[in-house]
Design an enzyme around this catalytic site. Structure first.
Site, PDB file in Angstrom:
ATOM      1  N   SER A  46      49.924  42.424  54.555  1.00 19.57           N
ATOM      2  CA  SER A  46      48.942  42.200  55.610  1.00 19.57           C
ATOM      3  C   SER A  46      47.699  43.058  55.375  1.00 19.57           C
ATOM      4  O   SER A  46      47.056  42.944  54.332  1.00 19.57           O
ATOM      5  CB  SER A  46      49.594  42.463  56.975  1.00 19.57           C
ATOM      6  N   HIS A  51      53.156  34.641  59.934  1.00 20.99           N
ATOM      7  CA  HIS A  51      52.845  35.983  59.434  1.00 20.99           C
ATOM      8  C   HIS A  51      54.047  36.900  59.662  1.00 20.99           C
ATOM      9  O   HIS A  51      54.620  36.953  60.745  1.00 20.99           O
ATOM     10  CB  HIS A  51      51.619  36.531  60.169  1.00 20.99           C
ATOM     11  N   ASP A  65      50.568  30.907  58.439  1.00 19.75           N
ATOM     12  CA  ASP A  65      49.983  32.240  58.601  1.00 19.75           C
ATOM     13  C   ASP A  65      48.470  32.081  58.768  1.00 19.75           C
ATOM     14  O   ASP A  65      47.839  31.279  58.080  1.00 19.75           O
ATOM     15  CB  ASP A  65      50.299  33.063  57.349  1.00 19.75           C
TER      16      ASP A  65
END
Length: 317
Positions: A161, A288, A258
């Site tokens: 991320s 995600h 995502d």
């Protein structure tokens, strides 16, 4: 339009168990403290042939010292390959402790040294502070490769991320500075491009779960110190780099629903056009952070792909 019908069935239980964070109302310091305590209370894997050391290293350009965690195999043949690991959290939350169990296991399974960085968080420290902290850790890793039993020619960078975004930006910074080479970049659903916040036509099926457009806008605003989508700043967002040539080979993994899916695909496309070897995986029905559902079939496929790519990257000399 809801994208719930697109989620892989065995991911749903994990999704429903995860809390929803509203950054518009949450107080960040108590949230961070609660997260740190949660990870401190988690049992660590036992019996692994890995030593763990916590220490601080000098920051860049007079900045405060940077906390790192070092995971070193106690078995196997040295010198070892190494990973500089950068944790996620939207640039505003998270710590090296949140991936301690995973890094212990990875160091043992992969036979590699892992240095995990506790970079300063936004909004208290905006860009370039966090990326400079990561560079300070890279400087330490290269400068102490001998003492750490590390092969300096096999040092890669990885992150999830926001950590993946910092890892990609660090690869660009390291290329430009020419001081400490990075052998490969291993990017897990990386947060690469602040312009995703300002897209005229956002993807209708991406970003409904875990990390949403509102959260993305908050994270980027905190990190940049201004609204996202404005002028590009050097090393703030890897996707904003005009020149991607000469970067190390990249592994990129992302879920099909995502929020970062399209920016990850575009980054992979541009890397290939710049002559950079790329391995790209898009996992159907995955949101995600989907790999938190470790027993889900798609998460197992991701782990196999990720471990295989790392093994091959760390074997190159």
């Amino acid at each position: 339009m809801s994208s719930r019908h697109l989620i892989e069935t065995d991911l749903i239980a994990t999704l429903e168990a995860l809390p929803v964070i509203d950054f518009a109302t949450v107080d960040l310091p108590p949230l961070r403290a609660a997260m740190d305590q949660m990870f401190a209370d988690m049992p660590m894997p036992e019996g692994l042939p890995v030593s763990v050391e916590r220490k601080s290293v000098p920051g860049e350009n007079g900045a405060p010292d940077v906390g790192i965690m070092i995971y070193t195999p106690t078995a196997g043949e040295a010198p070892f390959p190494a990973l500089l690991h950068i944790h996620g959290g939207g640039y505003v939350i998270g710590s090296a402790a949140m991936t301690e169990a995973a890094n212990r296991a990875r160091a043992a399974e992969m036979g590699c040294v892992i240095v995990s960085v506790d970079y300063r968080l936004a909004p208290e420290t905006a860009h370039p502070g966090p990326i400079e902290d990561c560079y300070a850790a890279l400087r330490y890793l290269h400068g102490n490769a001998g003492a750490l039993n590390v092969d300096s020619k096999r040092i890669g960078v990885t992150g999830e991320s926001a950590g993946g975004g910092l890892a990609a930006a660090l690869a660009v910074m390291a290329r430009d500075k020419g001081e400490f080479p990075i052998a490969f970049q291993h990017l897990i659903y990386p947060m690469l491009d602040d312009r995703t916040c300002t897209m005229a036509e956002p993807h209708p099926h991406c970003g409904e779960f875990i990390w949403t457009p509102d959260q993305n806008r908050f994270g980027w605003s905190a990190y940049l110190g201004h609204a996202p989508g404005a002028e590009a700043r050097p090393y703030a967002a890897a996707a904003r780099s005009d020149d991607l040539s000469g970067l190390p080979p990249a592994f990129i993994a992302v879920g099909a629903i995502d929020l970062f899916m399209e920016e990850n695909l575009e980054f992979a496309r541009r890397l290939t056009r710049a002559g950079v070897p790329v391995e790209l995986h898009v996992y159907p029905g995955a949101f995600h952070g989907f790999d938190m559902a470790a027993d889900a079939a798609v998460s197992k496929a991701f782990k196999w792909n990720s471990d295989d790519a790392l093994s091959r990257a760390m074997a190159r000399r």
